[in-house]
Motif scaffolding. Structure first.
Motif, short mmCIF file in Angstrom:
data_model
loop_
_atom_site.label_atom_id
_atom_site.label_comp_id
_atom_site.label_asym_id
_atom_site.label_seq_id
_atom_site.Cartn_x
_atom_site.Cartn_y
_atom_site.Cartn_z
N VAL A 171 2.95 -0.77 -5.50
CA VAL A 171 3.26 0.67 -5.54
C VAL A 171 2.33 1.42 -4.60
CG1 VAL A 171 3.23 2.72 -7.01
CG2 VAL A 171 4.28 0.62 -7.85
N GLY A 172 1.04 1.09 -4.65
CA GLY A 172 0.07 1.75 -3.77
C GLY A 172 0.37 1.51 -2.30
N PHE A 173 0.82 0.30 -1.97
CA PHE A 173 1.19 -0.04 -0.59
C PHE A 173 2.28 0.91 -0.10
CE2 PHE A 173 3.96 -2.43 2.32
CZ PHE A 173 3.05 -2.90 3.27
N LEU A 206 -3.26 3.05 7.44
CA LEU A 206 -4.31 2.04 7.46
C LEU A 206 -4.82 1.71 6.05
CD1 LEU A 206 -6.34 3.06 10.63
CD2 LEU A 206 -4.86 1.06 10.33
N ALA A 207 -4.48 2.55 5.09
CA ALA A 207 -4.87 2.27 3.71
C ALA A 207 -4.07 1.10 3.14
CB ALA A 207 -4.67 3.51 2.83
N ALA A 208 -2.89 0.84 3.69
CA ALA A 208 -2.04 -0.24 3.16
C ALA A 208 -2.76 -1.60 3.20
CB ALA A 208 -0.71 -0.28 3.90
N PRO A 209 -3.36 -2.01 4.32
CA PRO A 209 -4.08 -3.30 4.30
C PRO A 209 -5.30 -3.29 3.37
CG PRO A 209 -3.75 -2.56 6.56
CD PRO A 209 -3.30 -1.47 5.67
N ALA A 210 -5.92 -2.14 3.22
CA ALA A 210 -7.07 -2.05 2.31
C ALA A 210 -6.66 -2.35 0.87
CB ALA A 210 -7.71 -0.67 2.42
N LEU A 226 0.49 -15.03 -2.90
CA LEU A 226 1.76 -14.95 -2.18
C LEU A 226 2.03 -13.52 -1.71
CD1 LEU A 226 4.39 -16.21 -1.19
CD2 LEU A 226 5.33 -15.86 -3.49
N TYR A 227 1.79 -12.56 -2.58
CA TYR A 227 1.99 -11.15 -2.23
C TYR A 227 1.13 -10.77 -1.02
CZ TYR A 227 1.33 -6.14 -2.23
OH TYR A 227 1.22 -4.85 -1.83
N ILE A 228 -0.14 -11.17 -1.04
CA ILE A 228 -1.04 -10.84 0.07
C ILE A 228 -0.56 -11.51 1.35
CG2 ILE A 228 -3.38 -11.12 0.96
CD1 ILE A 228 -4.34 -10.75 -1.99
N GLY A 229 -0.16 -12.77 1.27
CA GLY A 229 0.36 -13.46 2.45
C GLY A 229 1.57 -12.77 3.04
N ILE A 230 2.50 -12.37 2.19
CA ILE A 230 3.70 -11.67 2.67
C ILE A 230 3.33 -10.30 3.22
CG2 ILE A 230 5.85 -10.58 1.91
CD1 ILE A 230 6.21 -13.02 0.03
N SER A 231 2.44 -9.62 2.55
CA SER A 231 2.02 -8.29 3.01
C SER A 231 1.38 -8.36 4.38
CB SER A 231 1.06 -7.69 1.99
OG SER A 231 0.64 -6.41 2.40
N VAL A 232 0.54 -9.35 4.62
CA VAL A 232 -0.11 -9.49 5.92
C VAL A 232 0.90 -9.89 6.99
CG1 VAL A 232 -1.82 -10.83 7.23
CG2 VAL A 232 -2.38 -9.97 4.96
N TYR A 236 4.30 -9.74 6.98
CA TYR A 236 5.45 -8.85 7.16
C TYR A 236 5.09 -7.37 7.15
CZ TYR A 236 8.98 -12.51 6.75
OH TYR A 236 9.79 -13.59 6.97
N GLY A 237 3.83 -7.03 6.86
CA GLY A 237 3.44 -5.63 6.70
C GLY A 237 3.76 -4.77 7.90
N HIS A 238 3.40 -5.25 9.09
CA HIS A 238 3.65 -4.45 10.30
C HIS A 238 5.14 -4.22 10.49
CE1 HIS A 238 4.10 -3.64 14.63
NE2 HIS A 238 2.98 -2.96 14.44
N ARG A 239 5.93 -5.24 10.24
CA ARG A 239 7.39 -5.11 10.39
C ARG A 239 7.96 -4.11 9.38
NH1 ARG A 239 11.91 -9.51 9.09
NH2 ARG A 239 13.67 -8.24 9.64
#
Length: 180
Positions: free
Chosen positions: A11-13, A38-42, A70-76, A78-81
């Protein structure tokens, strides 16, 4: 507790991304928008810290801890996309930018293969986090559940690979071509 942390971080992301894009486009504050984005990766770092603290504090790993990796891996991976997709939607809505064209044929197939690379990166990141957590805790009995996530990572990569192969064999047709 970790499941609640994962949900809160997800939710925060999206709140960080939404607030950043609203600041950028609706309020014409690009610097503030960039800071919020930039807060999203934090937020991923916060989740990683919570998982590590839980396990280091004597917690026993559950599927929630594996899901966090798994969530962190996907976030890193796919996050930019995901942010670029949302940015394009906001630019279209607030600035009248042309919407992104839908992909068909070989362009869609190429996008599928790029997703395979992203999914493999997400799986490698998640596997690294799982391995790191297992090594950090150093207690096989407390981290046994994390070992069960390695086959899941392989299955996720295999499904994405099959998806790309299927569109390599039979490319996605545009709606106009499909009707003919």
């Amino acid at each position: 507790m970790i499941l609640v942390a994962i949900i809160a971080c997800e939710v925060g992301f999206w709140v960080a991304i939404g607030a950043g894009l609203i600041a950028r486009y609706a309020f014409d504050r690009p610097r503030l928008g960039r800071m919020l984005l930039l807060a999203a990766p934090a937020i991923d770092l916060v989740l990683l810290a919570l998982v590590a603290l839980d396990l280091m504090g004597g917690g026993t790993a559950s599927w929630h801890h594996g899901l966090a990796a798994l969530y962190i891996g996907i976030s890193v991976a796919y996050g930019h996309r995901m942010i670029a997709w949302a940015d394009a939607k906001f630019a279209s809505r607030f600035r009248g930018a042309a919407p992104r064209p839908r992909l068909f044929g070989s362009a869609y197939t190429i996008a599928c293969w790029k997703d395979v690379a992203r999914t493999m990166l997400a799986a490698v990141i998640a596997a690294g986090l799982l391995g790191g957590l297992i090594a950090l805790v150093g207690d096989e009995a407390r981290t046994a559940e994390l070992l069960g996530f390695f086959p899941i990572l392989g299955m996720i990569v295999a499904i994405d690979l099959l998806w790309a192969v299927s569109y390599s064999i039979s490319p996605k047709r545009s709606p106009a071509t499909a009707r003919e």
